[in-house]
Design a protein around this motif. Structure first.
Motif, PDB file in Angstrom:
ATOM      1  N   VAL A  18       4.330  -2.264  17.172  1.00 14.76           N
ATOM      2  CA  VAL A  18       4.771  -1.177  16.285  1.00 14.76           C
ATOM      3  C   VAL A  18       6.246  -0.924  16.605  1.00 14.76           C
ATOM      4  CG1 VAL A  18       4.435   1.219  15.600  1.00 14.76           C
ATOM      5  CG2 VAL A  18       2.467  -0.149  16.296  1.00 14.76           C
ATOM      6  N   PRO A  19       7.155  -1.195  15.661  1.00 17.02           N
ATOM      7  CA  PRO A  19       8.593  -1.042  15.949  1.00 17.02           C
ATOM      8  C   PRO A  19       8.985   0.404  16.232  1.00 17.02           C
ATOM      9  CG  PRO A  19       8.224  -2.154  13.839  1.00 17.02           C
ATOM     10  CD  PRO A  19       6.905  -1.656  14.309  1.00 17.02           C
ATOM     11  N   ARG A  20      10.124   0.558  16.882  1.00 18.24           N
ATOM     12  CA  ARG A  20      10.662   1.886  17.175  1.00 18.24           C
ATOM     13  C   ARG A  20      10.923   2.612  15.862  1.00 18.24           C
ATOM     14  NH1 ARG A  20      15.581   1.518  20.764  1.00 18.24           N
ATOM     15  NH2 ARG A  20      13.974   1.058  22.257  1.00 18.24           N
ATOM     16  N   GLY A  21      10.536   3.864  15.803  1.00 18.93           N
ATOM     17  CA  GLY A  21      10.708   4.651  14.579  1.00 18.93           C
ATOM     18  C   GLY A  21       9.469   4.672  13.709  1.00 18.93           C
ATOM     19  N   VAL A  22       8.500   3.800  13.998  1.00 19.54           N
ATOM     20  CA  VAL A  22       7.230   3.778  13.266  1.00 19.54           C
ATOM     21  C   VAL A  22       6.168   4.383  14.170  1.00 19.54           C
ATOM     22  CG1 VAL A  22       5.499   2.323  12.149  1.00 19.54           C
ATOM     23  CG2 VAL A  22       7.903   1.703  12.013  1.00 19.54           C
ATOM     24  N   THR A  23       5.347   5.248  13.612  1.00 20.69           N
ATOM     25  CA  THR A  23       4.313   5.934  14.382  1.00 20.69           C
ATOM     26  C   THR A  23       2.936   5.504  13.904  1.00 20.69           C
ATOM     27  OG1 THR A  23       5.767   7.851  14.550  1.00 20.69           O
ATOM     28  CG2 THR A  23       3.458   8.208  15.085  1.00 20.69           C
ATOM     29  N   TYR A  24       2.090   5.126  14.863  1.00 28.29           N
ATOM     30  CA  TYR A  24       0.695   4.817  14.552  1.00 28.29           C
ATOM     31  C   TYR A  24      -0.025   6.143  14.335  1.00 28.29           C
ATOM     32  CZ  TYR A  24      -4.189   3.752  15.428  1.00 28.29           C
ATOM     33  OH  TYR A  24      -5.550   3.667  15.324  1.00 28.29           O
ATOM     34  N   ILE A  25      -0.776   6.263  13.225  1.00 28.80           N
ATOM     35  CA  ILE A  25      -1.465   7.518  12.919  1.00 28.80           C
ATOM     36  C   ILE A  25      -2.961   7.417  13.142  1.00 28.80           C
ATOM     37  CG2 ILE A  25      -2.041   9.161  11.089  1.00 28.80           C
ATOM     38  CD1 ILE A  25       0.672   8.691   9.909  1.00 28.80           C
ATOM     39  N   ASP A  26      -3.599   6.440  12.498  1.00 28.69           N
ATOM     40  CA  ASP A  26      -5.060   6.408  12.507  1.00 28.69           C
ATOM     41  C   ASP A  26      -5.555   4.989  12.264  1.00 28.69           C
ATOM     42  OD1 ASP A  26      -7.643   7.385  12.598  1.00 28.69           O
ATOM     43  OD2 ASP A  26      -7.654   8.082  10.530  1.00 28.69           O
ATOM     44  N   SER A  27      -6.823   4.767  12.623  1.00 28.85           N
ATOM     45  CA  SER A  27      -7.442   3.469  12.402  1.00 28.85           C
ATOM     46  C   SER A  27      -8.854   3.675  11.886  1.00 28.85           C
ATOM     47  CB  SER A  27      -7.475   2.694  13.717  1.00 28.85           C
ATOM     48  OG  SER A  27      -8.024   1.421  13.503  1.00 28.85           O
ATOM     49  N   SER A  28      -9.252   2.825  10.951  1.00 29.73           N
ATOM     50  CA  SER A  28     -10.612   2.846  10.433  1.00 29.73           C
ATOM     51  C   SER A  28     -11.071   1.397  10.328  1.00 29.73           C
ATOM     52  CB  SER A  28     -10.638   3.522   9.063  1.00 29.73           C
ATOM     53  OG  SER A  28     -11.900   3.374   8.468  1.00 29.73           O
ATOM     54  N   GLY A  29     -11.776   0.923  11.355  1.00 29.38           N
ATOM     55  CA  GLY A  29     -12.191  -0.475  11.390  1.00 29.38           C
ATOM     56  C   GLY A  29     -10.982  -1.374  11.541  1.00 29.38           C
ATOM     57  N   SER A  30     -10.744  -2.220  10.567  1.00 25.53           N
ATOM     58  CA  SER A  30      -9.589  -3.128  10.604  1.00 25.53           C
ATOM     59  C   SER A  30      -8.466  -2.632   9.710  1.00 25.53           C
ATOM     60  CB  SER A  30     -10.021  -4.524  10.156  1.00 25.53           C
ATOM     61  OG  SER A  30     -10.934  -5.051  11.073  1.00 25.53           O
ATOM     62  N   ASN A  31      -8.439  -1.343   9.428  1.00 23.92           N
ATOM     63  CA  ASN A  31      -7.397  -0.732   8.601  1.00 23.92           C
ATOM     64  C   ASN A  31      -6.644   0.292   9.440  1.00 23.92           C
ATOM     65  OD1 ASN A  31      -8.472  -2.176   6.427  1.00 23.92           O
ATOM     66  ND2 ASN A  31      -9.823  -0.493   5.873  1.00 23.92           N
ATOM     67  N   ASP A  32      -5.331   0.139   9.519  1.00 23.09           N
ATOM     68  CA  ASP A  32      -4.510   1.068  10.293  1.00 23.09           C
ATOM     69  C   ASP A  32      -3.538   1.778   9.358  1.00 23.09           C
ATOM     70  OD1 ASP A  32      -5.804   0.022  12.460  1.00 23.09           O
ATOM     71  OD2 ASP A  32      -4.039  -0.848  13.403  1.00 23.09           O
ATOM     72  N   LYS A  33      -3.220   3.018   9.719  1.00 22.79           N
ATOM     73  CA  LYS A  33      -2.264   3.811   8.950  1.00 22.79           C
ATOM     74  C   LYS A  33      -1.090   4.128   9.864  1.00 22.79           C
ATOM     75  CE  LYS A  33      -2.147   8.025   6.137  1.00 22.79           C
ATOM     76  NZ  LYS A  33      -2.929   9.210   5.722  1.00 22.79           N
ATOM     77  N   LEU A  34       0.121   3.833   9.391  1.00 22.57           N
ATOM     78  CA  LEU A  34       1.331   4.072  10.158  1.00 22.57           C
ATOM     79  C   LEU A  34       2.299   4.908   9.321  1.00 22.57           C
ATOM     80  CD1 LEU A  34       0.808   0.543  10.603  1.00 22.57           C
ATOM     81  CD2 LEU A  34       1.638   1.509  12.708  1.00 22.57           C
ATOM     82  N   TYR A  35       3.324   5.463   9.986  1.00 22.88           N
ATOM     83  CA  TYR A  35       4.252   6.367   9.294  1.00 22.88           C
ATOM     84  C   TYR A  35       5.673   6.164   9.820  1.00 22.88           C
ATOM     85  CZ  TYR A  35       6.471  10.728   7.864  1.00 22.88           C
ATOM     86  OH  TYR A  35       7.321  11.645   7.327  1.00 22.88           O
ATOM     87  N   SER A  36       6.653   6.203   8.901  1.00 30.62           N
ATOM     88  CA  SER A  36       8.060   6.151   9.295  1.00 30.62           C
ATOM     89  C   SER A  36       8.932   6.737   8.185  1.00 30.62           C
ATOM     90  CB  SER A  36       8.479   4.702   9.562  1.00 30.62           C
ATOM     91  OG  SER A  36       9.857   4.630   9.849  1.00 30.62           O
ATOM     92  N   ASN A  37       9.773   7.699   8.533  1.00 27.79           N
ATOM     93  CA  ASN A  37      10.757   8.293   7.603  1.00 27.79           C
ATOM     94  C   ASN A  37      10.161   8.710   6.262  1.00 27.79           C
ATOM     95  OD1 ASN A  37      12.836   8.026   9.437  1.00 27.79           O
ATOM     96  ND2 ASN A  37      13.472   6.031   8.655  1.00 27.79           N
ATOM     97  N   GLY A  38       9.037   9.379   6.274  1.00 24.63           N
ATOM     98  CA  GLY A  38       8.431   9.859   5.034  1.00 24.63           C
ATOM     99  C   GLY A  38       7.622   8.814   4.296  1.00 24.63           C
ATOM    100  N   VAL A  39       7.448   7.635   4.884  1.00 21.75           N
ATOM    101  CA  VAL A  39       6.719   6.545   4.233  1.00 21.75           C
ATOM    102  C   VAL A  39       5.458   6.233   5.037  1.00 21.75           C
ATOM    103  CG1 VAL A  39       6.800   4.112   3.568  1.00 21.75           C
ATOM    104  CG2 VAL A  39       8.829   5.542   3.293  1.00 21.75           C
ATOM    105  N   TYR A  40       4.332   6.143   4.339  1.00 21.98           N
ATOM    106  CA  TYR A  40       3.071   5.731   4.969  1.00 21.98           C
ATOM    107  C   TYR A  40       2.862   4.241   4.736  1.00 21.98           C
ATOM    108  CZ  TYR A  40       1.851  10.599   5.679  1.00 21.98           C
ATOM    109  OH  TYR A  40       1.849  11.903   6.098  1.00 21.98           O
ATOM    110  N   TYR A  41       2.527   3.540   5.805  1.00 20.90           N
ATOM    111  CA  TYR A  41       2.226   2.105   5.742  1.00 20.90           C
ATOM    112  C   TYR A  41       0.718   1.954   5.914  1.00 20.90           C
ATOM    113  CZ  TYR A  41       7.160   1.409   7.091  1.00 20.90           C
ATOM    114  OH  TYR A  41       8.527   1.421   7.151  1.00 20.90           O
ATOM    115  N   TYR A  42       0.093   1.187   5.043  1.00 22.89           N
ATOM    116  CA  TYR A  42      -1.341   0.924   5.143  1.00 22.89           C
ATOM    117  C   TYR A  42      -1.515  -0.543   5.502  1.00 22.89           C
ATOM    118  CZ  TYR A  42      -1.624   5.458   2.978  1.00 22.89           C
ATOM    119  OH  TYR A  42      -1.479   6.797   2.719  1.00 22.89           O
TER     120      TYR A  42
END
Length: 200
Positions: free
Chosen positions: A54-78
């Protein structure tokens, strides 16, 4: 003597310096080519059967099985990890689409994928598939290059654990190993035998 020591120290510093690679982040093509061409061995997040960086500036939020949710600068990554395709080595068939804002097939040895960006009103839908995983994000134009950069780092560093994936795909893995227990049933007479033994 002091002069020689100073010259040697300066020479050592100049000759053993670190190499810095700057990435031109103004071009999506350049970002994708530079990051995916390097095989990363870093990781700082571990899931069930996989790990990645997980690069600097990106935050790991949650995981559901093999699906992860990340966040950076107002953007959610699925992030979706396709463990079934990884296990069976399913090939990706993608044709570049010129009607999209950006569409490119990515190949690096045995790793194949694509990056597709579509414009939706004032936002851009980023769909980045690589290394048997996919990242989706809906981003404003100013965050587009950073999103592609972060996604490239994440996808190129994913490492799968084949043994764990094999176990998780077996039929018995998801079955519960529970025993039905009813607290309202009457006790049988055999359960009192312990008390009789104590009395003797």
């Amino acid at each position: 003597m002091k002069r020689n020591i100073i010259l040697i120290c300066i020479a050592v510093i100049l000759l053993t310096g670190c190499t810095i690679v700057r990435i031109d982040t103004t071009s999506i093509d350049n970002i994708v080519n530079v990051i995916t061409s390097k095989e990363g061995s870093l990781y700082n997040h571990v899931g069930r059967g996989y790990k990645y960086y997980v690069p600097r500036g990106v935050t790991y939020i949650d995981s559901s099985g093999s699906n992860d949710k990340l966040y950076s600068n107002g953007v959610y990554y699925y992030l979706y990890l396709d463990e079934v395709s990884y296990y069976y080595k399913k090939a990706i068939d993608y044709k570049e689409d010129s009607s999209k804002f950006y569409s490119k097939k990515i190949e690096n040895g045995d790793k194949v994928g694509y990056l597709e960006i579509s414009k939706k009103n004032n936002l851009y839908l980023v769909e980045f598939v690589y290394n048997y995983a996919k990242i989706e994000a809906l981003v404003p134009e100013k965050e587009l290059n950073d999103t592609v950069l972060n996604s490239s780092y994440i996808l190129s560093t994913i490492k799968y654990n084949s043994n764990i994936i094999k176990l998780s795909l077996e039929e018995d893995f998801l079955k519960n190993k529970e025993e039905k227990y009813n607290v309202f049933t009457q006790k049988t007479k055999d359960e009192n035998s312990f008390l009789r033994y104590e009395e003797k």
